[in-house]
Design a protein around this motif. Sequence first.
Motif, mmCIF file in Angstrom:
data_model
loop_
_atom_site.group_PDB
_atom_site.id
_atom_site.type_symbol
_atom_site.label_atom_id
_atom_site.label_comp_id
_atom_site.label_asym_id
_atom_site.label_seq_id
_atom_site.Cartn_x
_atom_site.Cartn_y
_atom_site.Cartn_z
ATOM 1 N N SER A 227 -6.207 -5.446 -3.766
ATOM 2 C CA SER A 227 -6.669 -4.182 -2.901
ATOM 3 C C SER A 227 -5.798 -3.085 -2.917
ATOM 4 O O SER A 227 -6.325 -1.839 -2.679
ATOM 5 C CB SER A 227 -7.237 -4.315 -1.519
ATOM 6 N N TYR A 228 -4.480 -3.163 -3.190
ATOM 7 C CA TYR A 228 -3.455 -2.223 -3.321
ATOM 8 C C TYR A 228 -4.148 -1.064 -4.057
ATOM 9 O O TYR A 228 -3.784 0.243 -3.986
ATOM 10 C CB TYR A 228 -2.135 -2.605 -3.867
ATOM 11 N N GLY B 205 2.336 3.098 -3.311
ATOM 12 C CA GLY B 205 1.459 4.590 -3.341
ATOM 13 C C GLY B 205 2.562 5.670 -3.627
ATOM 14 O O GLY B 205 2.204 6.583 -4.301
ATOM 15 N N VAL C 194 -11.676 -1.188 1.131
ATOM 16 C CA VAL C 194 -10.692 -1.973 1.585
ATOM 17 C C VAL C 194 -11.135 -2.734 2.796
ATOM 18 O O VAL C 194 -10.748 -3.868 3.153
ATOM 19 C CB VAL C 194 -8.932 -1.356 1.756
ATOM 20 N N TYR D 78 0.818 -1.123 -0.067
ATOM 21 C CA TYR D 78 -0.210 -0.033 -0.170
ATOM 22 C C TYR D 78 0.955 1.176 0.036
ATOM 23 O O TYR D 78 0.656 1.973 -0.936
ATOM 24 C CB TYR D 78 -0.818 0.003 1.431
ATOM 25 N N VAL E 97 -4.735 6.941 -2.577
ATOM 26 C CA VAL E 97 -4.834 7.754 -1.349
ATOM 27 C C VAL E 97 -3.301 8.044 -0.860
ATOM 28 O O VAL E 97 -3.127 9.372 -0.467
ATOM 29 C CB VAL E 97 -5.638 6.936 -0.278
ATOM 30 N N TYR F 61 -6.708 0.307 -4.601
ATOM 31 C CA TYR F 61 -7.571 1.501 -4.060
ATOM 32 C C TYR F 61 -6.896 2.283 -2.870
ATOM 33 O O TYR F 61 -7.227 3.448 -3.007
ATOM 34 C CB TYR F 61 -8.898 0.599 -3.174
ATOM 35 N N VAL F 62 -5.756 1.789 -2.429
ATOM 36 C CA VAL F 62 -5.166 2.645 -1.381
ATOM 37 C C VAL F 62 -3.858 3.305 -2.167
ATOM 38 O O VAL F 62 -3.803 4.291 -1.485
ATOM 39 C CB VAL F 62 -4.452 1.654 -0.450
ATOM 40 N N ASN F 63 -3.398 2.752 -3.089
ATOM 41 C CA ASN F 63 -2.491 3.574 -3.748
ATOM 42 C C ASN F 63 -2.463 5.040 -3.967
ATOM 43 O O ASN F 63 -1.719 6.080 -3.887
ATOM 44 C CB ASN F 63 -1.615 2.862 -4.721
ATOM 45 N N GLY G 9 -14.861 0.172 -3.333
ATOM 46 C CA GLY G 9 -13.525 0.833 -3.586
ATOM 47 C C GLY G 9 -13.271 1.405 -5.127
ATOM 48 O O GLY G 9 -12.689 2.488 -5.254
ATOM 49 N N MET H 141 -11.260 9.466 -0.327
ATOM 50 C CA MET H 141 -10.187 8.593 0.235
ATOM 51 C C MET H 141 -10.979 7.890 1.318
ATOM 52 O O MET H 141 -10.512 6.475 1.509
ATOM 53 C CB MET H 141 -9.046 9.498 0.699
ATOM 54 N N LEU I 182 -10.949 3.736 1.528
ATOM 55 C CA LEU I 182 -10.573 2.781 2.499
ATOM 56 C C LEU I 182 -11.563 2.144 3.151
ATOM 57 O O LEU I 182 -11.533 0.794 3.790
ATOM 58 C CB LEU I 182 -10.017 3.746 3.770
#
Length: 300
Positions: free
Chosen positions: A253-254, A29, A289, A25, A260, A256-258, A141, A282, A286
Amino acid sequence: MAVPTPSSSPAPRPGMVVLALLLVYVVWGSTYLGIRLALEGGALPLTTVSGARFIVAGSLMYAVLRWRGMAAPTGRQWRNLVFMGLTMLVLGNGMVVLAERTVSSGLAATAVASVPLWMALFGALRGENATKGEWLGIAIGFLGVVWLNAGSSLTASPQGLILLLIAPIGWAFGSVSARRLDLPAPFMTAAGQMICGGVMLVALGLATGERPTTWPSMNGLLAVAYLCMFGSIVAFTAYVWLLHNVRPALAGSYAYVNPVIAVLLGAWIGHERFGAHDLLAMGVILAGVVVLTLARTRAK
């Protein structure tokens, strides 16, 4: 030795899964900012930078593993590593790089966010059906990433749109296929895949006319070093380990977080601005996720 499947390998420790996810993540990111710094001041073209860093990182990692006594990949395993390098690094990474010549960054980020959807689909075709909770997390996400990029200029050429369609499909197909291929141990798999993919990426960059224009600045060289060590060796190895130990939807799922992490680092280091709209988006990412992770826990 074939890669252990979820049914034949022991369940990974939750702490290891959390650590690997955090590495993927946060580090991946941050590579958005690292690539931007590498390109400042007339550094190497993006495709060449991506290919060169994979070659350097993979070669260093391969040398250390061989020095520690790990067996080299067999001929069949090298062929499988070429396939993974082609699907995940050339198609997944290289097509995004080429698309960004004519495609807005917002559209590129949204396209990358579709990776978990494709991973869940390919996983389902291979008998690893995603649960309703996982599909819900994927949908939440994805909506969050679309919302995060709603203010961007979502413009693209027809060629760019085609490349952005190929990229997430290639990465997802390679990721899911890795669970069934005859591959070496995860660390050797990461090293071999980076070598194979890096060579093909450099060849692709040269074939499309990318050439070095001037010597990179010190910041550019440091950025490339960071991309080699953390973006390639640390995070990519963590991702390969996740592919062997968790469900495809959680490993993906990375995506979605990258975005952010990229926005937060851009505001902190790059002095880029973001407002309430971005914070809310964001939060939705999260939430997706969290839903995905909880659904994965119940499935186990």
